[in-house]
Design an enzyme around this catalytic site. Structure first.
Site, mmCIF file in Angstrom:
data_model
loop_
_atom_site.group_PDB
_atom_site.id
_atom_site.type_symbol
_atom_site.label_atom_id
_atom_site.label_comp_id
_atom_site.label_asym_id
_atom_site.label_seq_id
_atom_site.Cartn_x
_atom_site.Cartn_y
_atom_site.Cartn_z
ATOM 1 N N PRO A 113 7.133 -13.105 -2.791
ATOM 2 C CA PRO A 113 6.849 -11.785 -2.214
ATOM 3 C C PRO A 113 6.381 -11.874 -0.764
ATOM 4 O O PRO A 113 5.950 -12.951 -0.311
ATOM 5 C CB PRO A 113 5.704 -11.256 -3.096
ATOM 6 C CG PRO A 113 5.586 -12.171 -4.239
ATOM 7 C CD PRO A 113 6.242 -13.453 -3.891
ATOM 8 N N GLY A 115 4.260 -11.802 2.610
ATOM 9 C CA GLY A 115 2.857 -12.075 2.953
ATOM 10 C C GLY A 115 2.181 -13.154 2.135
ATOM 11 O O GLY A 115 0.957 -13.238 2.099
ATOM 12 N N THR A 116 2.972 -14.008 1.459
ATOM 13 C CA THR A 116 2.334 -15.026 0.622
ATOM 14 C C THR A 116 2.189 -16.362 1.347
ATOM 15 O O THR A 116 1.670 -17.319 0.785
ATOM 16 C CB THR A 116 3.129 -15.238 -0.688
ATOM 17 O OG1 THR A 116 4.522 -15.249 -0.363
ATOM 18 C CG2 THR A 116 2.841 -14.146 -1.674
ATOM 19 N N GLY A 117 2.669 -16.438 2.584
ATOM 20 C CA GLY A 117 2.447 -17.657 3.357
ATOM 21 C C GLY A 117 3.685 -18.509 3.575
ATOM 22 O O GLY A 117 3.569 -19.696 3.900
ATOM 23 N N LYS A 118 4.874 -17.922 3.444
ATOM 24 C CA LYS A 118 6.095 -18.719 3.603
ATOM 25 C C LYS A 118 6.241 -19.199 5.056
ATOM 26 O O LYS A 118 6.583 -20.350 5.302
ATOM 27 C CB LYS A 118 7.324 -17.891 3.173
ATOM 28 C CG LYS A 118 7.258 -17.500 1.700
ATOM 29 C CD LYS A 118 8.489 -16.778 1.237
ATOM 30 C CE LYS A 118 8.602 -15.371 1.761
ATOM 31 N NZ LYS A 118 7.520 -14.466 1.340
ATOM 32 N N THR A 119 5.941 -18.296 6.003
ATOM 33 C CA THR A 119 6.037 -18.700 7.405
ATOM 34 C C THR A 119 4.997 -19.785 7.706
ATOM 35 O O THR A 119 5.286 -20.760 8.408
ATOM 36 C CB THR A 119 5.797 -17.477 8.323
ATOM 37 O OG1 THR A 119 6.641 -16.427 7.863
ATOM 38 C CG2 THR A 119 6.102 -17.781 9.768
ATOM 39 N N HIS A 338 -11.013 14.258 -13.734
ATOM 40 C CA HIS A 338 -9.815 13.438 -13.935
ATOM 41 C C HIS A 338 -10.160 11.944 -13.779
ATOM 42 O O HIS A 338 -9.853 11.123 -14.648
ATOM 43 C CB HIS A 338 -8.750 13.872 -12.916
ATOM 44 C CG HIS A 338 -7.450 13.156 -13.032
ATOM 45 N ND1 HIS A 338 -6.316 13.740 -13.528
ATOM 46 C CD2 HIS A 338 -7.089 11.881 -12.707
ATOM 47 C CE1 HIS A 338 -5.332 12.870 -13.511
ATOM 48 N NE2 HIS A 338 -5.776 11.726 -13.010
ATOM 49 N N GLU A 339 -10.817 11.618 -12.675
ATOM 50 C CA GLU A 339 -11.125 10.198 -12.405
ATOM 51 C C GLU A 339 -12.143 9.664 -13.418
ATOM 52 O O GLU A 339 -12.048 8.519 -13.861
ATOM 53 C CB GLU A 339 -11.649 10.004 -10.975
ATOM 54 C CG GLU A 339 -10.666 10.386 -9.877
ATOM 55 C CD GLU A 339 -9.282 9.783 -10.041
ATOM 56 O OE1 GLU A 339 -9.162 8.690 -10.610
ATOM 57 O OE2 GLU A 339 -8.301 10.423 -9.611
ATOM 58 N N ASP A 413 0.181 8.892 -13.010
ATOM 59 C CA ASP A 413 -0.309 8.267 -14.256
ATOM 60 C C ASP A 413 0.802 8.248 -15.297
ATOM 61 O O ASP A 413 0.969 7.277 -16.033
ATOM 62 C CB ASP A 413 -1.486 9.058 -14.836
ATOM 63 C CG ASP A 413 -2.629 9.188 -13.845
ATOM 64 O OD1 ASP A 413 -2.754 8.301 -12.991
ATOM 65 O OD2 ASP A 413 -3.385 10.185 -13.938
#
Ligand code: ATP
Length: 501
Positions: A113, A115-119, A338-339, A413
């Site tokens: 995915p 932003g997981t640090g591939k670069t 609701h919350e 929901d």
């Protein structure tokens, strides 16, 4: 030589034009077509032919070998780092592998995915192997002019070799982000330009003679491996695939530890708690949380980041910035019930799981409950999913109890609940048994869906009816404070339960 011709041409063209004017020829269309032709030529040349220098500043800054970045500065990802280092050893120990007749490695594919640090991995790989580092993104090769992408690929490889020689390095690592943009399955149809670019990449890879210095290794990244052309993935091309996944709790903590180094934390701040609350966050999101927390601290003129800054930062990264939506009192009250409905069900089925209840609008939500996942989960039982659906239905159930009907606020929901029911069906966890979607009718699916959701809605309402006193105790405080931390909510919950017992 070509310069002389150019100068002769520049002198000759005006003379020719003046001569034509004397002959009474209308030169305006000729001038127009020439200007158009020259601009087109320079545009293509500028964008394509000189691909590497085009956008040079940007590309150059990306390509500067990041001598500071090592694998130690990448948090978590232990398995991916180990696999990558093992693969890179092939580049370092090229003499040994030659003796054993091992085919040298040409391409490594990092999948996972955003932003997981591939670069970061690619940069650390360049440091680990003492290589020249060049980076490009798949989208940079995409042009409407056929052949430009292919010529950029050629230039990229050429520059990698030239730079390695110039800098006296034995290796060069070319990092291609978003490889799926140019490496998608070739259909021989509309995307001739993409096909040519991919063909050029394959040709360049085949032309890598890994025994002669400078040796080139291509590291590519994608989060859509399934759409890649099989020619890219065959042995001899990208035949090492390394998954760079979302970090688990230990990984999240180590990423937080790395990014907190330059930020002052107030006494007692628990990063462990933050790692707990950020299930499903990528490394980039975790870095974002710390950055946003520092901004919140600065806005309050604080010298150090406090726990509540981090809590707000998680909300910001997860849901977006607080909005100035002015909600009517009536609406705010409905949101609060609701919350609280979500939070009370969550606290009953999974004690200790509520991390925060909020009724101030943020992003698109008018209110929300943040949950602490007990631990990282990858497998779910039927009971767990049913509880999860009940938590999602808790908001609508509370509105039914206190207002006698629902509002559009439950739409999200219900979407979540439906997706969880779908997951149950596909996993053989419903009374339909083990099914293939093509073997059952829409009616059957719909009927099963209704049975499951109706039964769970009844159970949820029964649970909430028994906790009216918790609603009463928490409602006024939530309306006043707008935010209840998990601890405050639990205290109110326990107090009301013990009072009514
Ligand atoms: P994309 O697929 O969107 O290109 P990516 O997987 O290449 O993303 P990076 O560009 O490597 O992600 O990471 C973006 C930023 O997120 C990094 O600059 C860093 O601040 C942070 N980050 C991501 N993963 C990690 C990690 N494992 N350790 C430390 N920081 C990380």
């Amino acid at each position: 030589m070509s310069k002389i011709y150019k100068e002769i041409g520049i002198g000759f063209i005006p003379v020719l034009l003046i001569f034509l004017v004397f002959l009474g020829v209308n030169v305006i269309p000729i001038l127009f077509v020439s200007v158009l032709g020259v601009s087109l030529f320079y545009m293509i040349k500028g964008r394509g032919g000189a691909g590497i220098s085009a956008g040079g500043g940007d590309r150059k800054s990306k390509n500067r070998t990041p001598s500071y970045l090592t694998f130690d500065e990448i948090g978590g990802q232990d398995r991916a780092k180990k696999e990558l280092m093992e693969a890179l050893d092939f580049l370092i120990k090229h003499e040994e592998i030659k003796k054993l007749g091992i085919r040298p490695l040409k391409g490594i594919l990092l999948t996972g995915p955003p932003g997981t640090g591939k670069t970061l991995m690619a940069k650390a790989a360049a440091h680990y192997t003492n290589s020249v580092y060049m980076a490009a993104s798949g989208s940079e090769f995409v042009e409407m002019y056929v052949g430009v992408g292919a010529s950029r690929v050629r230039d990229l490889f050429k520059e990698a070799r030239t730079r390695a020689v110039k800098e006296g390095k034995d290796n060069a690592i070319i990092f291609i982000d978003e490889i799926d943009v140019i490496g998608g399955k070739r259909d021989g149809g509309q995307h001739r330009e993409y096909d040519q670019t991919l063909n050029q990449l394959l040709t360049e890879m085949d032309g890598i003679h890994t025994n002669d210095a400078p040796r080139i290794l291509i590291v590519a990244a994608t989060n859509r491996k399934e759409i890649l052309d099989s020619a890219l993935l065959r042995p001899g091309r990208f035949d090492r695939h390394i998954e760079v996944d979302l970090p688990d709790k230990k990984g999240r903590l180590s990423i937080l530890d790395i990014h907190v180094k330059n930020k002052p934390l107030a006494q007692g701040v628990s990063l462990d708690m933050i790692a707990d609350q950020t299930f499903g966050f990528s490394g980039a999101q975790l870095e974002g949380v710390l950055n946003e927390a520092a901004i919140y601290a600065m806005r309050e003129d604080k010298l150090a980041i406090e726990q509540h800054h981090l809590a707000s930062a998680i909300d910001k990264v997860m849901m977006g910035e607080r909005t100035d939506k002015e909600t009517a009192q009536e609406e705010k009250e409905r949101v609060a019930y609701h919350e609280l409905g979500h939070a009370i069900v969550a606290e009953i089925v999974r004690p200790g799981s509520v991390s925060q209840v909020t009724v101030s609008p943020r992003g698109k939500a008018l209110g929300y409950v943040r949950h602490n996942p007990p631990k990282d989960h990858y497998l779910y039982t039927k009971d767990y999913i049913e509880q999860q659906i009940m938590i999602a239905l808790g908001g609508a159930a509370a509105e039914e109890i206190f207002y006698g009907g629902r509002s559009t606020g439950s739409r999200n929901d219900f979407e979540q609940s439906l997706s969880m029911v779908r997951n149950m069906m596909d996993s053989g966890l419903t009374s339909l048994g083990i099914i293939d979607r093509d073997m059952v009718t829409k009616d059957q699916l719909m009927k099963e869906n209704t049975i499951i959701l109706d039964a769970l809605m009844i159970r949820t309402k029964e649970l909430l009816e028994q906790q009216r006193s918790v609603f009463e105790h928490s409602f006024a405080i939530l309306m006043k404070e707008e935010v209840l931390s998990g601890e405050t909510f639990r205290k109110l919950f326990d107090d009301s339960v013990s009072k009514s017992a």
